[in-house]
Scaffold this motif. Sequence first.
Motif, PDB file in Angstrom:
ATOM      1  N   TRP A   1       1.111  -1.259   0.066  1.00  9.67           N
ATOM      2  CA  TRP A   1       0.126  -0.107  -0.511  1.00  9.67           C
ATOM      3  C   TRP A   1       0.769   1.303  -0.266  1.00  9.67           C
ATOM      4  CZ3 TRP A   1      -4.379  -0.895  -1.438  1.00  9.67           C
ATOM      5  CH2 TRP A   1      -5.264  -2.102  -1.525  1.00  9.67           C
TER       6      TRP A   1
ATOM      7  N   MET B   1       1.719   1.850  -3.570  1.00  7.76           N
ATOM      8  CA  MET B   1       0.772   1.884  -4.185  1.00  7.76           C
ATOM      9  C   MET B   1       0.580   3.460  -3.890  1.00  7.76           C
ATOM     10  SD  MET B   1       0.193  -0.253  -6.273  1.00  7.76           S
ATOM     11  CE  MET B   1      -1.391   0.484  -7.593  1.00  7.76           C
ATOM     12  N   THR B   2       0.460   3.667  -3.194  1.00  5.26           N
ATOM     13  CA  THR B   2       0.377   5.235  -2.495  1.00  5.26           C
ATOM     14  C   THR B   2       1.491   6.143  -3.538  1.00  5.26           C
ATOM     15  OG1 THR B   2      -0.663   4.645  -0.835  1.00  5.26           O
ATOM     16  CG2 THR B   2      -0.494   6.705  -0.566  1.00  5.26           C
TER      17      THR B   2
ATOM     18  N   LYS C   1       0.677   5.964  -7.165  1.00  8.96           N
ATOM     19  CA  LYS C   1      -0.644   7.339  -7.240  1.00  8.96           C
ATOM     20  C   LYS C   1      -0.274   8.600  -7.623  1.00  8.96           C
ATOM     21  CE  LYS C   1      -3.327   3.854  -8.182  1.00  8.96           C
ATOM     22  NZ  LYS C   1      -4.485   3.397  -9.296  1.00  8.96           N
ATOM     23  N   SER C   2       0.073   8.988  -6.104  1.00 11.40           N
ATOM     24  CA  SER C   2       1.011  10.287  -5.750  1.00 11.40           C
ATOM     25  C   SER C   2       1.712  10.877  -7.065  1.00 11.40           C
ATOM     26  CB  SER C   2       1.295  10.817  -4.745  1.00 11.40           C
ATOM     27  OG  SER C   2       3.171   9.245  -3.839  1.00 11.40           O
TER      28      SER C   2
ATOM     29  N   LYS D   1       1.841   9.487  -9.811  1.00 10.96           N
ATOM     30  CA  LYS D   1       0.914   9.649 -10.918  1.00 10.96           C
ATOM     31  C   LYS D   1      -0.039  10.997 -11.503  1.00 10.96           C
ATOM     32  CE  LYS D   1      -1.968   7.095 -14.313  1.00 10.96           C
ATOM     33  NZ  LYS D   1      -3.199   6.048 -14.785  1.00 10.96           N
ATOM     34  N   ILE D   2      -0.252  11.479 -10.052  1.00  5.11           N
ATOM     35  CA  ILE D   2      -1.451  12.312  -9.803  1.00  5.11           C
ATOM     36  C   ILE D   2      -1.402  13.348  -9.838  1.00  5.11           C
ATOM     37  CG2 ILE D   2      -4.016  12.993  -8.696  1.00  5.11           C
ATOM     38  CD1 ILE D   2      -4.462   9.725  -8.170  1.00  5.11           C
TER      39      ILE D   2
END
Length: 578
Positions: free
Chosen positions: A513, A516-517, A520-521, A523-524
């Motif tokens: 996690w 993955m966090t 995502k951070s 990417k976003i």
Amino acid sequence: MINNNKMLFFFVFLLFFMSLLFMSLGIFLYYKNLVIMLEWELVSLNSVIFMMTILLDWMSMFFMMIVLMISSMVILYSSEYMGDEVNMDRFIILILLFVFSMMLMIISPNLISILLGWDGLGLISYCLVIYYQNVKSYNSGMLTVLMNRVGDVMILMGIVWMVNFGSWNYIYLYDFIENDYLINIISIFVVLAAMTKSAQIPFSSWLPAAMAAPTPISALVHSSTLVTAGVYLLIRFSMFLDNLWILKFLLLISSLTMLMSGMSALLEFDLKKIIALSTLSQLGLMMMILSMGMSNLAYFHLLSHAFFKALLFMCGGMIIHIMGHNQDIRYMGNMMKMSPLIALNLNVSNLALCGFPFMAGFYSKDLILEMFLMVNYNMLIMIILFISTGFTVSYTVRLLYYSMFYDYNMFSYFSIKESNIMVISTVILMICSIIGGSMLSWLILFTPKLIYLTFHMKMLVLYVISLGVILMYLNLILLMKFRYYLLKMNKVSVFLNYMWFFSSLSLFGLNYWFLMTGFKSLKILDFGWGEYYLSQGIFKNLIKLSMINQLVQYNFLKIYLMIFFIYLLLIIFSFFII
């Protein structure tokens, strides 16, 4: 320079002499029923006394005797095994620091001084696991140190809670805080810390991973130092653990650890990992009998186990050494003809591990199983305990079959040779593995235990051992004949071989996690809106402002008129407001 042989032999002689000295002092303290306490007050702050304390009793003396004897044999063994090592100085210094940290923990009845030795073990074990400096070693070392940090945090939390008592010396406080709820909280922290250091579920995955260390270090770590620190700490804290609910939890966890390690060892082909999983099984047995309140029996098995486990690792290291650093047991075989002395030592250590009569493991292991039958515990724990004992015999017979009687699958016989120095160290430990159990039973168990069982319950241990040998023999035959059908059960074997997926859960279950966090951070934020509004957005806005500034600098008449008009509007607007 330490890599001088004379200096190495001096360290070996010094440690061996000190082990004999501690044994004599331990016998004296035991039979005179004496305890020596030494204290140095460092600082006193708000009625809390920081004190360095040393506890010398028969228990600490005997344990230090075992640690020093095995470490002296390990250094003697390393002089040949690590003979080609460039950084031999660093290696021996790390071993000595490791032994010093363990001894500091053994003689400390104070939680702060225990933390010094406890944390020293964790730090130096990390340095030793990453000793070969490759990717596998780095991953194993990081897993080892992070798992052990959980235990360090638990000890720190226990230290914080003990500030309420004004001292960290828990032995002095026993009569005053026996029924205090605070000591129950501290005891829970200590149990959790011991579970991490002794690799109980769910902290089991670091112990096979630590096999990335050199084999002499594995012999030292798995016999008498790092993994036994948690068991020893619970033995010292056993007076506070009586009738505590976490002992029932520890009983279940330790029994499952025994079962899991036995199942995994049955399907493992790496020689060092098989021996490491056998250590995990024995640690589960120690924790199990400790959770029943029999701390002296756990301590007895802790000492007797150290002899034959160090010998087992040393024999495994000699086999790996003469096999061209190969660890796969499927390539070994026919060791009885190639190297009979190594085969003799390996057989003695394996028989002691199985609890063969009159070997070192027999006196403690048989007594533990019979004392368990005397206690009124449920059937589930009893079934798990005896099945795990049968698994111990099964994977031992499997290891002997592949290493002794299996067809030889490596290079020519003529390239195999034994080392005199390594043989000397293993022969000394072989003698200890034969007579050590009986000597310790005479010293520690001065009063014989009364065991009153029916005939079949008395013979139950022998039944289970015989059943384990038969099942392993049938397993080897069936594996040859029905290999194709067994391959279809691949998912079951993967589940068992990967320690019930605890090795994956402790890695990916913890960091998935977070990774993955982070993804995502990235990417976003970094590649998405953050890129648009922050980095590139600020850049574009600065370009626009600089273009406007540059336009102003051109001295156009319409710009001056526009600025004058805006200035006039501001004056009129402010006039009306006032």
